[in-house]
Scaffold this active site. Structure first.
Site, mmCIF file in Angstrom:
data_model
loop_
_atom_site.group_PDB
_atom_site.id
_atom_site.type_symbol
_atom_site.label_atom_id
_atom_site.label_comp_id
_atom_site.label_asym_id
_atom_site.label_seq_id
_atom_site.Cartn_x
_atom_site.Cartn_y
_atom_site.Cartn_z
ATOM 1 N N ASN A 1 0.767 -1.203 0.008
ATOM 2 C CA ASN A 1 0.040 0.054 -0.111
ATOM 3 C C ASN A 1 0.754 1.340 -0.035
ATOM 4 O O ASN A 1 1.532 1.519 0.832
ATOM 5 C CB ASN A 1 -0.806 0.067 1.187
ATOM 6 C CG ASN A 1 -1.827 0.917 1.285
ATOM 7 O OD1 ASN A 1 -1.457 2.118 1.116
ATOM 8 N ND2 ASN A 1 -3.030 0.686 1.602
ATOM 9 N N LYS B 1 0.546 3.713 2.816
ATOM 10 C CA LYS B 1 1.135 3.365 4.041
ATOM 11 C C LYS B 1 2.654 3.526 3.954
ATOM 12 O O LYS B 1 3.373 4.036 4.882
ATOM 13 C CB LYS B 1 1.117 1.981 4.247
ATOM 14 C CG LYS B 1 -0.399 1.245 4.752
ATOM 15 C CD LYS B 1 -0.321 -0.088 5.378
ATOM 16 C CE LYS B 1 -1.723 -0.766 5.385
ATOM 17 N NZ LYS B 1 -1.555 -2.334 5.794
ATOM 18 N N ASP C 1 -1.134 -4.315 9.831
ATOM 19 C CA ASP C 1 -2.525 -4.234 9.135
ATOM 20 C C ASP C 1 -3.375 -3.368 9.905
ATOM 21 O O ASP C 1 -3.455 -3.138 11.142
ATOM 22 C CB ASP C 1 -2.952 -5.828 9.805
ATOM 23 C CG ASP C 1 -4.017 -6.343 8.918
ATOM 24 O OD1 ASP C 1 -4.020 -6.466 7.690
ATOM 25 O OD2 ASP C 1 -5.181 -6.448 9.495
ATOM 26 N N PHE D 1 -4.688 8.811 1.887
ATOM 27 C CA PHE D 1 -5.211 7.665 0.956
ATOM 28 C C PHE D 1 -6.252 6.789 1.653
ATOM 29 O O PHE D 1 -6.672 7.256 2.779
ATOM 30 C CB PHE D 1 -3.945 6.820 1.060
ATOM 31 C CG PHE D 1 -3.405 6.115 2.349
ATOM 32 C CD1 PHE D 1 -2.844 6.753 3.034
ATOM 33 C CD2 PHE D 1 -3.802 4.842 2.400
ATOM 34 C CE1 PHE D 1 -2.238 6.078 4.240
ATOM 35 C CE2 PHE D 1 -3.733 4.016 3.628
ATOM 36 C CZ PHE D 1 -2.997 4.766 4.463
ATOM 37 N N GLY D 2 -6.686 5.961 1.188
ATOM 38 C CA GLY D 2 -7.933 5.047 1.494
ATOM 39 C C GLY D 2 -8.901 5.852 2.077
ATOM 40 O O GLY D 2 -9.695 6.594 1.393
ATOM 41 N N LYS E 1 -1.630 14.801 10.186
ATOM 42 C CA LYS E 1 -2.087 13.470 10.289
ATOM 43 C C LYS E 1 -1.267 12.646 11.141
ATOM 44 O O LYS E 1 -1.731 11.851 11.951
ATOM 45 C CB LYS E 1 -2.368 12.783 8.765
ATOM 46 C CG LYS E 1 -2.954 11.219 8.931
ATOM 47 C CD LYS E 1 -2.805 10.509 7.753
ATOM 48 C CE LYS E 1 -3.477 9.232 8.067
ATOM 49 N NZ LYS E 1 -3.242 8.333 6.906
ATOM 50 N N ARG F 1 -1.610 4.923 13.028
ATOM 51 C CA ARG F 1 -0.258 4.603 12.727
ATOM 52 C C ARG F 1 0.852 4.954 13.812
ATOM 53 O O ARG F 1 1.661 4.301 14.148
ATOM 54 C CB ARG F 1 0.021 4.617 11.201
ATOM 55 C CG ARG F 1 1.055 3.948 10.533
ATOM 56 C CD ARG F 1 1.048 3.758 9.252
ATOM 57 N NE ARG F 1 0.017 2.921 8.744
ATOM 58 C CZ ARG F 1 -1.030 3.275 8.246
ATOM 59 N NH1 ARG F 1 -1.434 4.514 7.945
ATOM 60 N NH2 ARG F 1 -2.150 2.614 8.090
HETATM 61 P P1 ITT Z 1 -0.726 -4.383 2.732
HETATM 62 O O1 ITT Z 1 -1.628 -5.382 3.239
HETATM 63 O O2 ITT Z 1 0.156 -4.647 1.512
HETATM 64 O O3 ITT Z 1 -0.188 -3.426 3.780
HETATM 65 P P2 ITT Z 1 -3.549 -3.243 2.389
HETATM 66 O O4 ITT Z 1 -3.948 -2.005 1.707
HETATM 67 O O5 ITT Z 1 -4.340 -4.673 1.850
HETATM 68 O O6 ITT Z 1 -1.956 -3.317 2.078
HETATM 69 P P3 ITT Z 1 -4.621 -3.649 4.918
HETATM 70 O O7 ITT Z 1 -5.011 -5.208 4.554
HETATM 71 O O8 ITT Z 1 -4.005 -3.436 6.210
HETATM 72 O O9 ITT Z 1 -3.661 -3.197 3.874
HETATM 73 O O10 ITT Z 1 -5.887 -3.030 4.625
HETATM 74 C C1 ITT Z 1 -6.124 -1.619 5.424
HETATM 75 C C2 ITT Z 1 -7.254 -0.875 4.454
HETATM 76 O O11 ITT Z 1 -7.691 0.049 5.466
HETATM 77 C C3 ITT Z 1 -7.034 -0.507 3.309
HETATM 78 O O12 ITT Z 1 -8.159 -0.343 2.612
HETATM 79 C C4 ITT Z 1 -6.580 1.035 3.674
HETATM 80 O O13 ITT Z 1 -6.599 1.957 2.688
HETATM 81 C C5 ITT Z 1 -7.139 1.273 4.847
HETATM 82 N N1 ITT Z 1 -6.555 2.083 5.695
HETATM 83 C C6 ITT Z 1 -5.406 1.714 6.532
HETATM 84 N N2 ITT Z 1 -4.962 2.723 7.048
HETATM 85 C C7 ITT Z 1 -5.415 3.995 6.713
HETATM 86 C C8 ITT Z 1 -5.320 5.357 6.958
HETATM 87 O O14 ITT Z 1 -4.151 5.668 7.522
HETATM 88 N N3 ITT Z 1 -5.947 6.000 6.151
HETATM 89 C C9 ITT Z 1 -7.074 5.646 5.372
HETATM 90 N N4 ITT Z 1 -7.349 4.195 5.028
HETATM 91 C C10 ITT Z 1 -6.484 3.512 5.753
#
Ligand code: ITT
Length: 192
Positions: free
Chosen positions: A10, A13, A67, A146-147, A169, A175
């Site tokens: 990601n 992250k 995670d 993001f996300g 942030k 985190r």
């Molecule tokens: P990795 O497993 O490769 O690290 P991933 O995106 O699949 O990547 P996760 O399984 O931990 O990671 O899923 C985390 C979800 O939560 C993902 O959709 C992120 O966008 C969201 N997320 C986590 N931290 C966030 C943040 O700081 N801000 C916004 N969304 C976040």
């Protein structure tokens, strides 16, 4: 220089970890492109452990995994550990969540983050968890991050994570909360 592999694909992250780790003289590497780790755990911690162990073994370096996810009170904690599997893109994940919460007055939610550092011989060196409380807003606001950042307003700030600078942030995030708990062990692991 000592190496730490950030066990994540990601980009959002990874960018945040690069900032958090910038005070340490570590060579930060990304997860090998061809490695897929199945997230079969039932908790954030279990999944962080699976990712750290698998990436560390594969790369033969110490690995840090994250995670994380968004837990919404009115949805009984969903999407939770399924946050990334909730839909296929950030845009669709946000749309689905806003739809699921339509007409719902309780908007309370929190971000959770489990971090784990593992060694190539399969040792768990440290495990921590962090959290950030907030509210799910009705419409996405802001351009940064993001996300789910555009729909998560941090409690007491009236700003979504996306309306904050990277620094703002970082001060508030789940985190960082987890990372701060990890720092003493990180220093021991790398003899800083
Ligand atoms: P990795 O497993 O490769 O690290 P991933 O995106 O699949 O990547 P996760 O399984 O931990 O990671 O899923 C985390 C979800 O939560 C993902 O959709 C992120 O966008 C969201 N997320 C986590 N931290 C966030 C943040 O700081 N801000 C916004 N969304 C976040």
């Amino acid at each position: 220089m000592k190496t730490l592999v950030v066990a994540s694909k990601n980009k959002g992250k990874i960018k945040e970890f690069k900032r958090l780790l910038s005070d340490f003289s570590l060579l930060i590497k990304g997860q090998p492109e061809n490695l897929e780790v199945k997230e079969t755990g039932n908790t954030f911690s279990e999944n962080a452990r699976l990712k750290a162990l698998s990436v560390s073994r594969y790369s033969n370096e110490i690995a840090l995994a994250d995670d994380s996810g968004l837990c919404v009170e009115s949805l009984d904690g969903a999407p939770g550990i399924f946050s990334s599997r909730y839909a296929n893109s950030d845009f669709e994940r946000i749309s689905r969540l806003l739809k699921d919460l339509e007409g719902c007055s309780n908007r309370r939610a929190f971000f959770s983050c489990a971090l784990c550092i593992a060694s190539p011989i399969g040792e768990i060196l440290v495990e921590v968890e962090g959290r950030c409380d907030g509210l799910i807003v009705n419409k996405p606001r802001g351009k940064n991050g993001f996300g789910y950042d555009p729909i998560f307003e941090v409690l007491g700030t009236q700003l979504t994570f996306s309306e904050m600078s990277s620094y703002q942030k970082e001060v508030k995030s789940h985190r960082t909360d987890a990372f701060n708990k990890l720092v003493p062990e990180l220093k021991k692991i790398f003899n800083f």
